[in-house]
Design an enzyme around this catalytic site. Sequence first.
Site, short mmCIF file in Angstrom:
data_model
loop_
_atom_site.label_atom_id
_atom_site.label_comp_id
_atom_site.label_asym_id
_atom_site.label_seq_id
_atom_site.Cartn_x
_atom_site.Cartn_y
_atom_site.Cartn_z
N GLU A 1 42.38 40.18 41.20
CA GLU A 1 41.39 39.44 41.74
C GLU A 1 41.65 39.62 43.39
O GLU A 1 40.46 39.60 44.09
CB GLU A 1 41.21 38.37 41.14
CG GLU A 1 40.75 38.18 39.79
CD GLU A 1 39.73 38.83 39.43
OE1 GLU A 1 38.74 39.10 40.25
OE2 GLU A 1 39.55 39.23 38.18
N ASP B 1 36.13 47.20 41.08
CA ASP B 1 36.51 47.47 39.66
C ASP B 1 36.54 49.09 39.43
O ASP B 1 35.66 49.92 40.03
CB ASP B 1 35.79 47.18 38.47
CG ASP B 1 36.15 45.44 38.46
OD1 ASP B 1 35.23 44.83 38.10
OD2 ASP B 1 37.15 45.17 38.44
N HIS C 1 40.20 42.37 44.97
CA HIS C 1 38.60 42.30 45.10
C HIS C 1 38.29 41.70 46.55
O HIS C 1 37.58 42.31 47.29
CB HIS C 1 37.67 41.71 44.24
CG HIS C 1 37.70 42.32 42.83
ND1 HIS C 1 37.39 43.63 42.72
CD2 HIS C 1 37.96 42.03 41.57
CE1 HIS C 1 37.35 44.11 41.45
NE2 HIS C 1 37.83 42.96 40.78
#
Length: 184
Positions: free
Chosen positions: A121, A130, A124
């Site tokens: 995470e 992804d 990101h």
Amino acid sequence: MHVRLLTGGVAVAGLLSLSLTGGQVAAAAPHAPLAARVLTYDASGSAEFKSAVDRGAAIWNESVDAVELRPVAAGQRANIRVLADNGWPRALPTTLGNGTVYIGRQAVDQGYNTIRISAHELGHILGLPDRKPGPCSSLMSGSSAGTSCTNPYPNAAEKAEVEGNFGGELAGRAPAVRAGVIVD
């Protein structure tokens, strides 16, 4: 964390100047390596996942030079907020290096590794999308690698992409993935 000298198009060629008065050649001062961009994170809302968040940040610090993740100082505003909730893990990047991460208990209850979730995470927020489906060796393959995958480390391509994202003129730009919420 070690700092690498930037090369290529960003490198500054050594300059020589000829002193007009003495006729001596003097080399210009060597350029200093660029410091890592420091991003702060606030894991105070991450409940039982705080140590996993700290470890995920440490993994990124061990893996890249252009950015460093540090816990926010008391009374300061963080670039990244990390929260625990009962949903699926997700990241809501706002601009490159800024946003909110949710460490969702739903994935943890299904057996996914908390440190891998945290590092994924945070990836990101560092501008990585992804990469599903993908192998366990790819941190950004997320849940598609299965619950047996506990690898929390970015691969060489993921490291290089983050280095590029924070290596200069891209800093402060919105991440390439802009679907609002990145759910893994």
